[in-house]
Design an enzyme around this catalytic site. Structure first.
Site, PDB file in Angstrom:
ATOM      1  N   LYS A 235       0.688  -1.096  -0.213  1.00 23.38           N
ATOM      2  CA  LYS A 235       0.173   0.023   0.027  1.00 23.38           C
ATOM      3  C   LYS A 235       1.044   1.171  -0.057  1.00 23.38           C
ATOM      4  O   LYS A 235       2.289   1.220   0.049  1.00 23.38           O
ATOM      5  CB  LYS A 235      -0.963  -0.103   1.304  1.00 23.38           C
ATOM      6  CG  LYS A 235      -1.914  -1.320   1.307  1.00 23.38           C
ATOM      7  CD  LYS A 235      -2.708  -1.694   0.126  1.00 23.38           C
ATOM      8  CE  LYS A 235      -3.045  -2.974   0.011  1.00 23.38           C
ATOM      9  NZ  LYS A 235      -4.224  -3.608   0.943  1.00 23.38           N
TER      10      LYS A 235
HETATM   11  C1  LIG Z   1      -5.157  -4.581   1.262  1.00 24.52           C
HETATM   12  C2  LIG Z   1      -6.627  -4.651   1.384  1.00 24.52           C
HETATM   13  C3  LIG Z   1      -7.345  -4.872   2.513  1.00 24.52           C
HETATM   14  C4  LIG Z   1      -6.837  -5.544   3.662  1.00 24.52           C
HETATM   15  O1  LIG Z   1      -5.828  -5.043   4.314  1.00 24.52           O
HETATM   16  P1  LIG Z   1      -4.946  -5.654   5.397  1.00 24.52           P
HETATM   17  O2  LIG Z   1      -4.534  -4.578   6.120  1.00 24.52           O
HETATM   18  O3  LIG Z   1      -3.793  -6.473   4.754  1.00 24.52           O
HETATM   19  O4  LIG Z   1      -5.830  -6.543   6.093  1.00 24.52           O
HETATM   20  C5  LIG Z   1      -8.788  -4.604   2.451  1.00 24.52           C
HETATM   21  N1  LIG Z   1      -9.229  -3.978   1.230  1.00 24.52           N
HETATM   22  C6  LIG Z   1      -8.846  -3.595   0.177  1.00 24.52           C
HETATM   23  C7  LIG Z   1      -9.185  -3.089  -0.942  1.00 24.52           C
HETATM   24  C8  LIG Z   1      -7.192  -3.947   0.220  1.00 24.52           C
HETATM   25  O5  LIG Z   1      -6.667  -3.393  -0.815  1.00 24.52           O
END
Ligand SMILES: *Cc1c(COP(=O)(O)O)cnc(C)c1O
Length: 385
Positions: A188
Site C-alpha cells: 500500500k
Molecule cells: C489490502 C486491502 C485490504 C486488507 O488490508 P490488510 O491490511 O492486509 O488487512 C482490504 N481491502 C482492500 C481494498 C485492500 O486492498
C-alpha cells in the site's frame, strides 16, 4: 523481476523502529497514540484507532455499527475479499453492487436501483462499503445522499487511498461516511508491515472500536457497570479481540507518514508517464473522476481485446516471462468458491466481470525508476504485438 508494488524503507524508518526496541514499551506505549493523532491530523478527522490490519479494522468497524445476524452488508465485487468478509465475520449476509465502467468503483446508479428493489423486499443493507479502487475516491456525495434516504451506514474501504483527495479534501475526513479504514500492508501507499486504521468523527463509534480492538476491556471508571474494586481493576464490558498494532509498527508508520505527500506526488508523476507512453496502444488507461484526486495506488490498464490478436492471459503471461510482476486487482469476489457456496452466481455483475476479463495492474510504487518503467512499457508493447 519488477514487482507490481513494494515498500520503501529508509534509514530513518530503521532508526525509529530500533529506538522503540530499546524503549520500555513494545506494545501499548506512546507511539500508537502518536501515529493515530498524526493520521487523524492528516485526514482532518476527529478520531483514529490503529489496528493490526485493515481487515481487523473493517471487522470492528462493522461490529461498532451493530452489524449482525439478519443484516446485510453490500460492497463492490472488484475488491480484495476483506471488504466483504468483514460482513460475514459479524454474522451478516453479503451482497454486491456492480461497478462504474469508468472508475471501476461501486456504481451509485446501480446502488440506487438495487436499493429500490431491496426496499420492496424489506432487505435493505445496514452497511455499505464503498472501496476506493486504485486510490480513486468513490462518488461519496451520491452514496451519502442514498445513505440518508435509505438509512444505511457507510464504511469507506480506503486501503488504497491514503493521500488521495475527494472534493479537494483528504480521503478519511469522513464527511460522507461513518468510518473510513486504511491499510498499511507493504504494497500500500505507506506501510507498518501489517497494520490498519479506522477513522471517524463519531466519538461513540471511536470508543466502541477502541474497546473491541482490545478484548472489550475498559479501565475507565466512567464506562464500568459497577464500582471499581481497586487500582488493579478493569472490566470486560464487550466481547473484543486483540487487534492491536505494536509500538514498532506505529514508529514505522510515523516516519512513513512524513513521506506520504512525496510518495503520492511520485505516483502521480509515474502515472502521467505511463499515460503518455501507453496512449497509442489498444488500451483503456485509468480515468480520473473530476471530483477526486487518486492516491494512485495501482495503475490498471484494460486491454481492448477486439483490437489485439492475443488473449488477456497471453499478455499477462508474456509480461511475467519478461520479468514484469504484473497482477490482477481483483478476481470478482462473488465468483470466489466460498461466496459461490453462499449463493453468489456468476453473470450477475456484468461490468465487474468485463473488467476482470481485461484488466492488468502494471508496476506502480514510489521507488520505481523511469528506466524500469520504460522496460514495462516496452514489455507490454511486445506482449500485445
Ligand atoms: C489490502 C486491502 C485490504 C486488507 O488490508 P490488510 O491490511 O492486509 O488487512 C482490504 N481491502 C482492500 C481494498 C485492500 O486492498
Amino acid at each position: 523481476m519488477i514487482p507490481y508494488g513494494r515498500q520503501d524503507i529508509r534509514q530513518e524508518d530503521i532508526d525509529a523502529v530500533v529506538e522503540v526496541l530499546r524503549s520500555d514499551y513494545l506494545t501499548q506505549g506512546p507511539a500508537v497514540p502518536r501515529f493515530e493523532a498524526a493520521v487523524a491530523q492528516h485526514c482532518g478527522v476527529e478520531h483514529a484507532i490503529a489496528a493490526n490490519s485493515a481487515t481487523s479494522a473493517l471487522h470492528i468497524a462493522c461490529l461498532a455499527l451493530d452489524l449482525g445476524p439478519g443484516d446485510w452488508l453490500w460492497t463492490s465485487p472488484i475488491t480484495f475479499v476483506a471488504s466483504a468478509n468483514c460482513g460475514l465475520y459479524c454474522g451478516a449476509q453479503v451482497d454486491f453492487v456492480d461497478i462504474d465502467p469508468r472508475t471501476y468503483n461501486l456504481c451509485p446508479q446501480a446502488l440506487e436501483r438495487k436499493l429500490a428493489e431491496a426496499q420492496k423486499k424489506g432487505r435493505l443493507p445496514k452497511v455499505v462499503v464503498p472501496v476506493h479502487l486504485c486510490g480513486q475516491p468513490c462518488d461519496m456525495r451520491a452514496i451519502h445522499v442514498l445513505a440518508q434516504r435509505y438509512g444505511f451506514k457507510v464504511v469507506e474501504d480506503a486501503s488504497h487511498a491514503i493521500g488521495g483527495k475527494y472534493e479537494s479534501a483528504p480521503v478519511g475526513n469522513c464527511r460522507y461516511s461513518d468510518i473510513t479504514v486504511f491499510s498499511f500492508h507493504p504494497v500500500k501507499i505507506i506501510t507498518t508491515a501489517e497494520g490498519g486504521m479506522a477513522v471517524t468523527n463519531d466519538p461513540k463509534l471511536a470508543e466502541r472500536i477502541g474497546l473491541l480492538r482490545s478484548h472489550g476491556i475498559t479501565r475507565d471508571p466512567a464506562h464500568m457497570t459497577r464500582e471499581s474494586d481497586g487500582p488493579w481493576y478493569y472490566q470486560q464490558i464487550d466481547l473484543g479481540f486483540n487487534y492491536r498494532l505494536t509500538e514498532l509498527q506505529a514508529a514505522l508508520g510515523l516516519t512513513q507518514l512524513e513521506r506520504l505527500d512525496a510518495y503520492v506526488a511520485r505516483r502521480h508523476a509515474l502515472s502521467l508517464r505511463y499515460d503518455e507512453s501507453l496512449a497509442a496502444l489498444p488500451l483503456t488507461l485509468p480515468w480520473q473522476h473530476p471530483d477526486g484526486a487518486s492516491a494512485r495506488h495501482l495503475y490498471v490498464v484494460r486491454l481492448t481485446l477486439d483490437r489485439i490478436a492475443v488473449s488477456h492471459r497471453q499478455v499477462f503471461e508474456a509480461l511475467r516471462e519478461q520479468g514484469i510482476g504484473v497482477n490482477l486487482h481483483y478476481i470478482p469476489v462473488h465468483t470466489q468458491p466460498y461466496y459461490e457456496r453462499l449463493g453468489c452466481v456468476q453473470g450477475r455483475y456484468p461490468e465487474a466481470e468485463r473488467y476482470y476479463a481485461e484488466a492488468i495492474s502494471l508496476p506502480m510504487y514510489a521507488t520505481l525508476t523511469e528506466a524500469q518503467q520504460d522496460m514495462v512499457v516496452e514489455a507490454l508493447r511486445h506482449a500485445m504485438a
